[in-house]
Design an enzyme around this catalytic site. Structure first.
Site: not given
Ligand SMILES: [Zn+2]
Length: 312
Positions: A166, A127, A164, A246
């Protein structure tokens, strides 16, 4: 050929409060499970060096780097970067080890000392934008590693695969105008950081948004129909994996439904691409994964595949 795991005790000294899911216990859970799974003796253990300022500066602006370094607080204090990202007294050192692991792994794989490597590090990175740390991430470890492969070692085409749950917004931004980098990923949508679906994705930018509860069957279809064809079209000379766990069904932060065997399958698919075009070269670096048991088991499945150990 050898598979290595890069880590450093400094990575466990960065913490953001007892309540925070991105905790030092994650690395311990991974280390414990690698021993329990009897994979540990097959891995070469290497200590992560500190990344240099030149390494960071290939991805991040000087003000962003200074924002981390100059705001390191006193012992037992925290400095907030955003609502769920903060610094403690050890964060600068941990962040340099995390980026340094990815850089050192890249160097060792390109030199031919290792076939592939996994970086068991934190803070995570995907991120982190060129101009801003965010979302539990300080520096973008995998982007820094990919830049090293391109700009120091002179590779002409590299791929970044992000599994991931995200969207890897920071990595996508770092390579938005870089034709040498193919970035492929799936991610839960709508979900933090609410990016990856706006605007036309370039041909080097294959992001697949998926609804919550997507499972291994969905992921295999996405790999076969979209992600793997993009990689075969690019023929990368090296693969980088933003390895977040995740999307596991036991992970309370993500809402997807992967299991350990899905991580093993994805890893094996990527190894086939790597063998075909890249001499097997893969560097994988830990991103998310917050259910400690599921994280340990999933990393073990990932590493078992990377090390070529037969599934039990
Ligand atoms: Zn994540």
């Amino acid at each position: 050929m050898t598979t290595a795991i890069f880590s450093h005790p400094d990575c466990a000294r960065h913490e953001m409060g007892d309540w925070h899911p991105e905790s030092p216990a994650r690395l311990q859970a991974i280390a414990d499970q690698l021993i329990l799974s009897r994979i540990d003796p097959f891995l070469q253990h290497r200590e992560a060096p500190l990344a240099t300022r030149d390494d960071l500066a290939r991805v991040h602006g000087s003000q962003m780097i200074a924002n981390v370094e100059s705001n390191i607080p006193a012992l037992d204090d925290y400095y907030p970067i955003d609502g769920d990202t903060s610094l403690n007294a050890h964060s600068w050192q941990a962040a340099l080890r995390a980026a340094g692991a990815a850089v050192a792994a890249t160097d060792a794989v390109i030199k031919g000392e290792l076939e592939n490597a996994f970086c068991a590090v934190r803070p995570p990175g995907h991120h982190a934008r060129p101009s801003e740390s965010m979302g539990f991430c300080l520096f973008n470890n995998i982007a820094i590693a990919a830049r090293r492969a391109l700009d120091v070692h002179g590779l002409k085409r590299v791929a970044i695969i992000d599994f991931d749950v995200h969207h890897g917004n920071g990595t996508a931004e770092a390579f938005a105008n870089e034709p040498r980098v193919m970035m492929v990923s799936f991610f839960q949508h709508p979900f933090y950081p609410y990016s990856g679906t706006q605007g036309p994705a370039g041909k080097n930018d294959v992001h697949v948004p998926l609804p919550a509860r997507s499972d291994g069957r969905v992921i295999r279809t996405v790999f076969r129909e979209q992600l793997l064809p993009a990689l075969h079209a690019q023929q990368p000379e090296m693969l980088f994996i933003s390895a977040g766990f995740d999307a596991h069904r036991d992970d309370d932060i993500g809402g997807m439904s992967l299991v350990e065997s899905d991580y093993a399958w994805m890893t094996e698919q990527l190894m086939q691409v790597a063998r075909q075009y890249a001499g097997g070269r893969i560097v994988s670096s830990l991103e998310g994964g917050y259910n400690l048991s599921a994280l340990g088991r999933s990393v073990a499945a990932h590493l078992k595949a990377l090390a070529g150990l037969a599934a039990e």
